[in-house]
Design a protein around this motif. Structure first.
Motif, PDB file in Angstrom:
ATOM      1  N   GLN A   1      46.950   9.492  75.910  1.00  0.00           N
ATOM      2  CA  GLN A   1      48.635  10.312  75.133  1.00  0.00           C
ATOM      3  C   GLN A   1      47.989  10.196  73.873  1.00  0.00           C
ATOM      4  O   GLN A   1      48.632  10.550  73.361  1.00  0.00           O
ATOM      5  N   GLY A   2      46.267  10.567  73.279  1.00  0.00           N
ATOM      6  CA  GLY A   2      45.300  10.729  72.403  1.00  0.00           C
ATOM      7  C   GLY A   2      45.038   9.711  71.362  1.00  0.00           C
ATOM      8  O   GLY A   2      45.427   8.557  71.696  1.00  0.00           O
ATOM      9  N   SER A   3      44.188  10.011  70.579  1.00  0.00           N
ATOM     10  CA  SER A   3      43.737   9.239  69.708  1.00  0.00           C
ATOM     11  C   SER A   3      44.118   9.773  68.573  1.00  0.00           C
ATOM     12  O   SER A   3      44.054   9.961  67.871  1.00  0.00           O
ATOM     13  N   LEU A   4      44.029   8.634  67.000  1.00  0.00           N
ATOM     14  CA  LEU A   4      44.583   8.252  65.988  1.00  0.00           C
ATOM     15  C   LEU A   4      44.217   7.632  65.265  1.00  0.00           C
ATOM     16  O   LEU A   4      43.537   7.069  65.328  1.00  0.00           O
ATOM     17  N   ALA A   5      44.018   8.395  64.083  1.00  0.00           N
ATOM     18  CA  ALA A   5      43.720   7.668  62.616  1.00  0.00           C
ATOM     19  C   ALA A   5      43.970   7.651  61.501  1.00  0.00           C
ATOM     20  O   ALA A   5      43.320   8.963  61.541  1.00  0.00           O
ATOM     21  N   THR A   6      43.551   6.793  60.241  1.00  0.00           N
ATOM     22  CA  THR A   6      44.224   7.156  58.990  1.00  0.00           C
ATOM     23  C   THR A   6      42.775   7.196  58.456  1.00  0.00           C
ATOM     24  O   THR A   6      42.231   6.210  58.278  1.00  0.00           O
ATOM     25  N   ILE A   7      43.182   8.196  57.071  1.00  0.00           N
ATOM     26  CA  ILE A   7      42.157   8.352  56.095  1.00  0.00           C
ATOM     27  C   ILE A   7      42.840   7.717  55.037  1.00  0.00           C
ATOM     28  O   ILE A   7      43.173   9.355  54.218  1.00  0.00           O
ATOM     29  N   GLY A   8      42.540   7.347  54.133  1.00  0.00           N
ATOM     30  CA  GLY A   8      43.661   6.644  52.709  1.00  0.00           C
ATOM     31  C   GLY A   8      45.604   6.273  53.615  1.00  0.00           C
ATOM     32  O   GLY A   8      44.948   7.050  54.443  1.00  0.00           O
ATOM     33  N   LYS A   9      45.860   6.980  52.334  1.00  0.00           N
ATOM     34  CA  LYS A   9      47.244   7.066  52.481  1.00  0.00           C
ATOM     35  C   LYS A   9      48.076   8.449  52.812  1.00  0.00           C
ATOM     36  O   LYS A   9      49.336   8.726  52.797  1.00  0.00           O
ATOM     37  N   ARG A  10      47.324   9.328  53.146  1.00  0.00           N
ATOM     38  CA  ARG A  10      47.648  11.262  53.008  1.00  0.00           C
ATOM     39  C   ARG A  10      46.816  11.443  53.967  1.00  0.00           C
ATOM     40  O   ARG A  10      47.486  12.934  53.822  1.00  0.00           O
TER      41      ARG A  10
END
Length: 422
Positions: free
Chosen positions: A348-357
């Protein structure tokens, strides 16, 4: 009256809870065993470690979740083994829990690749205890640097090293850098927190290797904007209380975090079946243990291949799909119907954040990055939280941080502080 079919589920993570949810209304009684009394939303655990969220916002008492399900019995206990002949689960207390069907969803823990002595100085991130330990160490590093007279020691206190550049490592590095460079500068007088170093170490050639190269490159650039130093292509060779050795180079760093690998629970050993190097049980295509059709293994504990030959990833959506699949198999057996076909994982997809924006999302053909990806990431995670209160609390925390830049969970208790100093 004949007693209902007894399903014993070991593990209250995503896979185990999905299974119990999907067996609602089936002619079974369920015993759910976990060594902790709560279900944990692990994808947001790093936000507890980095002072964004409180523990209560991503964890829920298992008993409370099933208060309206009288067929579900919750036991707090640790499994020590399985008597396959007697079809019983043995707890550390010595109690034996008989089963008709067994589902092991016991997850994984940190893997230090033969260097378990590093665990004390470089904690991993799998539990609430891990998250609060990391948070405590990060905050105490700034506090101790404020009163430190020795410049070298102060620099070491203001150097934070994250080992492993998968999603967890990248997310931790980004938030710690933002906290040091944007949240804390006005709160200290003797140190400039903007001088803090955040180092992200990856033994492989690039960060986020599970993502497309273009998204990995974008994440690398965004981390650079946040001031994170990224070192790829060189493994960590030693971890001590004073720092980390990266290849032949030593970096003085008082706060180390391990995000480099995992080791599955002993489920394969309990069942007497083969496992891979990470300890994952090699199961059949219907997620049962070989030659043991009444025992299923799901989630991070199991090794099963996709149609392309790659292992099913150890992520929450995969565990939930496996829990739902096993529930369908159990229902079919009880109804005397043919079992569903082999388990098929739907990515269903891969997700990752880099910081808060900023974030990256890889849906295969569709790839997103930047602010839009961050909003989609946030909406997706809020949707999968349990309960309206948690969704509101997390959404409010994120909105507050987005607008003000202030983190709301920056507390250290005196007892914890003393333990760290000892």
């Amino acid at each position: 009256m004949q007693e209902k079919h007894h399903v014993v589920v070991v593990g209250g993570g995503f896979g185990g809870l999905q299974l119990v949810h999907d067996l609602k209304g089936a002619p079974v009684r369920i015993t759910l065993i976990d060594r902790r009394n709560h279900h944990l939303f692990q994808p947001l655990l790093y936000q507890v470690a980095t002072t964004i969220l409180a523990t209560s916002e991503i964890a829920w008492p298992i008993r409370h979740l099933y208060r309206d399900r009288p067929e579900v019995t919750t036991l707090l206990g640790e499994v020590q083994g399985i008597d396959r002949a007697a079809k019983a689960v043995t707890l550390a207390s010595g109690r034996a829990i008989p089963y008709d069907t067994l589902v092991l969803a016991t997850g994984a823990t940190h893997a230090y690749f033969g260097h378990d002595e590093w665990a004390h100085v470089a904690p991993g991130l799998k539990t609430l205890e891990d998250a609060t330990t990391i948070r405590r160490r990060v905050l105490l590093a700034f506090e101790q640097a404020e009163s430190e007279e020795d410049p070298a020691r102060r620099d070491a206190l203001l150097t934070f090293t994250i080992i492993g550049a998968g999603p967890t490592g990248v997310e931790l590095a980004g938030i710690i850098a933002e906290m040091a460079h944007r949240t804390l500068p006005d709160e200290f007088r003797r140190i400039d927190t903007r001088q803090a170093r955040v180092i992200l170490v990856e033994a492989g050639p690039r960060i986020l290797p599970a993502f497309a190269e273009e998204l990995s490159a974008y994440a690398m650039a965004e981390l650079g904007k946040l001031g994170v130093e990224v070192r790829t292509g060189t493994p960590v060779t030693d971890c001590t209380a004073g720092g980390v050795r990266i290849g032949d180079s030593f970096v003085a760093s008082c706060t180390l975090v391990w995000a480099a690998g995992v080791q599955a629970s002993p489920a394969a050993k309990w069942l007497g079946i083969d496992a891979d190097r990470a300890g994952r049980a090699m199961v059949d295509q219907d997620l049962t243990a070989p030659d043991n059709p009444d025992a299923f293994v799901i989630g991070d504990t199991a090794l099963i291949k996709q149609e392309n030959g790659a292992p099913v990833p150890g992520i929450a959506p995969a565990a939930k799909q496996q829990g739902a699949y096993v529930a369908r198999v159990i229902r079919a057996r009880l109804d005397g119907q043919p079992a569903p076909g082999p388990f098929r994982y739907r990515h269903q997809g891969s997700l990752a954040t880099i910081g808060k924006r900023a974030a990256i999302i890889d849906f295969g053909r569709i790839k997103l990055k930047g602010g839009l990806a961050w909003w989609i990431w946030g909406i997706a995670h809020i949707y999968f939280l349990i309960g309206t209160r948690s969704r509101f609390a997390v959404a409010w925390s994120w909105l507050w941080i987005y607008l003000s830049g202030q983190h709301s969970a920056r507390l250290i208790t005196q007892k914890e502080a003393q333990r760290r100093e000892d």
